[in-house]
Design a protein around this motif. Structure first.
Motif, PDB file in Angstrom:
ATOM      1  N   ASN A  50       0.804  -1.221   0.000  1.00  0.00           N
ATOM      2  CA  ASN A  50       0.000   0.000   0.000  1.00  0.00           C
ATOM      3  C   ASN A  50       0.835   1.269   0.000  1.00  0.00           C
ATOM      4  O   ASN A  50       0.330   2.341  -0.335  1.00  0.00           O
ATOM      5  N   GLU A  51       2.092   1.171   0.413  1.00  0.00           N
ATOM      6  CA  GLU A  51       2.953   2.340   0.515  1.00  0.00           C
ATOM      7  C   GLU A  51       4.384   1.932   0.227  1.00  0.00           C
ATOM      8  O   GLU A  51       4.710   0.736   0.227  1.00  0.00           O
ATOM      9  N   PRO A  52       5.263   2.907  -0.038  1.00  0.00           N
ATOM     10  CA  PRO A  52       6.640   2.569  -0.405  1.00  0.00           C
ATOM     11  C   PRO A  52       7.341   1.663   0.601  1.00  0.00           C
ATOM     12  O   PRO A  52       8.145   0.813   0.198  1.00  0.00           O
ATOM     13  N   ALA A  53       7.039   1.794   1.877  1.00  0.00           N
ATOM     14  CA  ALA A  53       7.701   0.965   2.883  1.00  0.00           C
ATOM     15  C   ALA A  53       7.382  -0.515   2.731  1.00  0.00           C
ATOM     16  O   ALA A  53       8.109  -1.371   3.254  1.00  0.00           O
ATOM     17  N   VAL A 121       2.912 -14.506  -6.008  1.00  0.00           N
ATOM     18  CA  VAL A 121       3.591 -13.332  -5.453  1.00  0.00           C
ATOM     19  C   VAL A 121       3.963 -12.374  -6.583  1.00  0.00           C
ATOM     20  O   VAL A 121       3.812 -11.147  -6.458  1.00  0.00           O
ATOM     21  N   ALA A 122       4.447 -12.917  -7.700  1.00  0.00           N
ATOM     22  CA  ALA A 122       4.775 -12.079  -8.852  1.00  0.00           C
ATOM     23  C   ALA A 122       3.532 -11.356  -9.367  1.00  0.00           C
ATOM     24  O   ALA A 122       3.572 -10.150  -9.656  1.00  0.00           O
ATOM     25  N   ASN A 123       2.421 -12.078  -9.494  1.00  0.00           N
ATOM     26  CA  ASN A 123       1.177 -11.442  -9.946  1.00  0.00           C
ATOM     27  C   ASN A 123       0.745 -10.332  -9.002  1.00  0.00           C
ATOM     28  O   ASN A 123       0.264  -9.272  -9.431  1.00  0.00           O
ATOM     29  N   PHE A 124       0.904 -10.563  -7.713  1.00  0.00           N
ATOM     30  CA  PHE A 124       0.534  -9.566  -6.710  1.00  0.00           C
ATOM     31  C   PHE A 124       1.331  -8.275  -6.931  1.00  0.00           C
ATOM     32  O   PHE A 124       0.779  -7.169  -6.923  1.00  0.00           O
ATOM     33  N   ILE A 125       2.625  -8.421  -7.145  1.00  0.00           N
ATOM     34  CA  ILE A 125       3.480  -7.254  -7.374  1.00  0.00           C
ATOM     35  C   ILE A 125       3.109  -6.561  -8.678  1.00  0.00           C
ATOM     36  O   ILE A 125       2.997  -5.326  -8.747  1.00  0.00           O
ATOM     37  N   ILE A 126       2.909  -7.336  -9.733  1.00  0.00           N
ATOM     38  CA  ILE A 126       2.585  -6.774 -11.046  1.00  0.00           C
ATOM     39  C   ILE A 126       1.257  -6.026 -10.994  1.00  0.00           C
ATOM     40  O   ILE A 126       1.086  -4.966 -11.627  1.00  0.00           O
ATOM     41  N   GLU A 127       0.286  -6.528 -10.230  1.00  0.00           N
ATOM     42  CA  GLU A 127      -1.014  -5.868 -10.082  1.00  0.00           C
ATOM     43  C   GLU A 127      -0.929  -4.603  -9.239  1.00  0.00           C
ATOM     44  O   GLU A 127      -1.474  -3.559  -9.603  1.00  0.00           O
ATOM     45  N   ARG A 128      -0.277  -4.698  -8.097  1.00  0.00           N
ATOM     46  CA  ARG A 128      -0.372  -3.640  -7.091  1.00  0.00           C
ATOM     47  C   ARG A 128       0.685  -2.552  -7.208  1.00  0.00           C
ATOM     48  O   ARG A 128       0.388  -1.386  -6.934  1.00  0.00           O
ATOM     49  N   LEU A 129       1.905  -2.918  -7.544  1.00  0.00           N
ATOM     50  CA  LEU A 129       2.993  -1.942  -7.477  1.00  0.00           C
ATOM     51  C   LEU A 129       2.765  -0.719  -8.360  1.00  0.00           C
ATOM     52  O   LEU A 129       3.080   0.404  -7.945  1.00  0.00           O
ATOM     53  N   PRO A 130       2.236  -0.864  -9.593  1.00  0.00           N
ATOM     54  CA  PRO A 130       2.015   0.341 -10.408  1.00  0.00           C
ATOM     55  C   PRO A 130       1.079   1.359  -9.758  1.00  0.00           C
ATOM     56  O   PRO A 130       1.112   2.543 -10.114  1.00  0.00           O
ATOM     57  N   GLU A 131       0.241   0.921  -8.811  1.00  0.00           N
ATOM     58  CA  GLU A 131      -0.744   1.814  -8.197  1.00  0.00           C
ATOM     59  C   GLU A 131      -0.247   2.469  -6.914  1.00  0.00           C
ATOM     60  O   GLU A 131      -0.940   3.325  -6.348  1.00  0.00           O
ATOM     61  N   VAL A 132       0.928   2.067  -6.430  1.00  0.00           N
ATOM     62  CA  VAL A 132       1.434   2.613  -5.166  1.00  0.00           C
ATOM     63  C   VAL A 132       2.177   3.911  -5.448  1.00  0.00           C
ATOM     64  O   VAL A 132       3.175   3.928  -6.174  1.00  0.00           O
ATOM     65  N   GLY A 134       4.476   7.290  -4.605  1.00  0.00           N
ATOM     66  CA  GLY A 134       5.631   7.608  -3.773  1.00  0.00           C
ATOM     67  C   GLY A 134       6.813   6.681  -3.930  1.00  0.00           C
ATOM     68  O   GLY A 134       7.848   6.900  -3.299  1.00  0.00           O
ATOM     69  N   VAL A 135       6.694   5.627  -4.760  1.00  0.00           N
ATOM     70  CA  VAL A 135       7.809   4.696  -4.985  1.00  0.00           C
ATOM     71  C   VAL A 135       8.727   5.296  -6.042  1.00  0.00           C
ATOM     72  O   VAL A 135       8.263   5.775  -7.087  1.00  0.00           O
ATOM     73  N   ARG A 136      10.022   5.275  -5.789  1.00  0.00           N
ATOM     74  CA  ARG A 136      10.979   5.781  -6.770  1.00  0.00           C
ATOM     75  C   ARG A 136      10.823   5.005  -8.079  1.00  0.00           C
ATOM     76  O   ARG A 136      10.665   3.786  -8.083  1.00  0.00           O
ATOM     77  N   ASP A 137      10.885   5.720  -9.202  1.00  0.00           N
ATOM     78  CA  ASP A 137      10.676   5.098 -10.505  1.00  0.00           C
ATOM     79  C   ASP A 137      11.657   3.965 -10.757  1.00  0.00           C
ATOM     80  O   ASP A 137      11.284   2.903 -11.264  1.00  0.00           O
ATOM     81  N   GLN A 138      12.931   4.164 -10.380  1.00  0.00           N
ATOM     82  CA  GLN A 138      13.932   3.118 -10.579  1.00  0.00           C
ATOM     83  C   GLN A 138      13.592   1.871  -9.774  1.00  0.00           C
ATOM     84  O   GLN A 138      13.717   0.736 -10.260  1.00  0.00           O
ATOM     85  N   THR A 139      13.139   2.064  -8.531  1.00  0.00           N
ATOM     86  CA  THR A 139      12.753   0.928  -7.692  1.00  0.00           C
ATOM     87  C   THR A 139      11.556   0.208  -8.284  1.00  0.00           C
ATOM     88  O   THR A 139      11.521  -1.031  -8.326  1.00  0.00           O
TER      89      THR A 139
END
Length: 464
Positions: A50-53, A121-132, A134-139
């Protein structure tokens, strides 16, 4: 200013640093989760992004899931083939040793479960990370690339182990409980898409061989195209890894056997004392050394102690005290216990790239000269202190490559896949075991999955 460290000292320091990182990461994930993956439903419910942390914690879960795949992959690749004979009491290994594999086999189920854990776990990241936010673009790009690589790798392994498998592309638990099998070719095309996406955004270099980099993806693509018989692409990607100069062959092959994070390691899964799989049902050290459930087959022993194997005979060791009954006294040395420095599992290393390129060049008819198959084989033969090969027909050199893959890669999970992809499984395995049947060119869909997923009922692999 402190004096600069010599190359080997610097390498050793990096290995210790990597193990420290792994210990820190692994303390966040329980031993039981690594060795015995929890049901995917529970796993997904526990993830939070839900957040960068949250990003690093979920990334740790992704690498943890890959660790769960590693030991069952070695079991599939080498225990299904002619490298082992049964020597213990566990039914799972009796089936693998006697070539009477069933859909209830625990190793068959363990790899399937770990594979889909990685995919979820990969699907979870692929689904959710683009919507979070405050995450650095490189990260964001790096972690998404890692997720795409892991998912592609899991599907590559699944397609070549089970054939058609369910194509799961999201975390919708209700829908995913009832998904049928997607044809192998489509699964492999999907894996290739993931690899290509990962290559675009993976970092040029990683902190160590424990993490995904562009060269890791290139190594996976070299293997992918080798299996597809796309010789030009296999040669191209293997060459890119070799020419990167990011890895060097260890001068002494025994280092491959006795040490983690060697100079030629491209990607390996790391373990610490807190999560070492050595004592689990599918832990390699426990199976091969502790309980000796399986031992090196007489055939592979003969190959590895032959003059042509050279220093690669250090893969196995003999103890006359164990020579009794059906026990031939030989033991695999590549996987140590939790307090040893060789309990990691290598997924890609530089020597395989030379072998991939040699095979691709031989298939393309380029046999001799600086850019020929023999030159690549002789790089490894020179390291092993055996005489260089100077000539041979295409068929002779392809046979030599098959033998070199035995000497060089024994007990690293390649043999069964090699025999199947080259069409050699029937000839080799029927000579090895009277129980061998063509159905064993694929593992069965686990019986537990057929009982759990209505869409799999009546859709088992032929012969099981």
């Amino acid at each position: 200013m402190a004096p600069a460290l010599p190359g080997r000292a610097k390498s050793d320091l990096m290995k210790r640093y990597t193990k420290l990182i792994l210990l820190t990461l692994i303390t966040l994930v329980s031993c039981r989760e690594v060795l015995e993956p929890q049901p995917v439903d529970l796993l997904v419910d526990q993830l939070a992004l839900n957040e960068p942390a949250d990003v690093e914690t979920v990334r740790i879960g992704l690498y943890s899931s890959l660790r769960g795949m590693a030991a069952p992959m070695i079991i599939a690749g080498d225990f299904t083939a002619d490298y082992i004979q049964h020597n213990g009491t566990f039914t799972d290994y009796r089936e693998l040793g006697t070539k009477q594999i069933t859909a209830a086999n625990g190793a068959v189920s363990a790899l399937w479960s770990a594979m889909y854990r990685t995919i979820y776990v990969a699907n979870f990241i692929i689904e959710r990370l683009p919507e979070v936010s405050g995450v650095r673009d490189q990260t964001r790009r790096q972690v998404l690339a890692e997720a795409r690589f892991m998912r592609g790798f899991a599907y590559f392994v699944g397609a070549h182990t089970y054939g058609a498998v369910p194509k799961v592309t999201n975390t919708d638990q209700t829908a995913n409980r009832n998904i049928g099998r997607t044809p192998k070719a489509e699964i492999l095309a999907f894996a290739l898409e993931d690899y290509q996406a990962a290559l675009a955004d993976a970092p040029d270099e990683a902190a160590s061989a424990a993490y995904v980099s562009k060269n890791v993806v290139r190594a996976a693509l070299a293997r992918y195209y080798l299996y597809q018989k796309n010789w030009a692409q296999a040669e191209q990607f293997a060459t890119q890894v070799i020419d990167s100069k990011a890895y060097t062959l260890e001068s002494d092959y025994q280092t491959i056997v006795t040490a983690d994070f060697t100079d030629e390691s491209i990607l390996e899964v790391g373990y610490t004392v807190s999560d070492d799989p050595g004592t689990s049902t599918f832990g390699l050290n426990n199976i091969l050394v502790g309980r000796r459930e399986v031992i090196p087959s007489n055939q592979v022993v003969v190959a590895l102690i032959s003059p042509e194997a050279g220093t690669r005979r250090s893969t196995i060791t003999f103890n006359s005290q164990q020579l009794k009954g059906s026990d031939n006294g030989w033991t695999v040395r590549k996987y140590g216990s939790a307090d040893e420095d060789n309990n990691n599992i290598v997924l890609f290393r530089l020597a395989e790239m030379y072998l991939i390129r040699a095979e691709a060049r031989a298939q393309l008819g380029r046999l001799s000269g600086a850019n020929g198959a023999l030159a690549d084989l002789n790089v490894l033969r020179n390291r092993a202190s055996v005489t260089a090969l100077t000539s041979g027909s295409q068929a002779d050199i392809l046979s030599a490559i098959e033998r070199e893959r035995i000497y060089e890669l024994a007990f690293e999970g390649h043999r069964w896949y090699d025999l199947v992809r080259t069409g050699r499984a029937q000839a080799v395995m029927t000579a090895f075991s009277p129980n061998w049947n063509s159905r064993y060119e694929l593992w069965p869909v686990p019986q537990s999955e057929i009982q759990r997923n209505p869409a799999l009922k009546g859709n088992q692999n032929p012969g099981y």
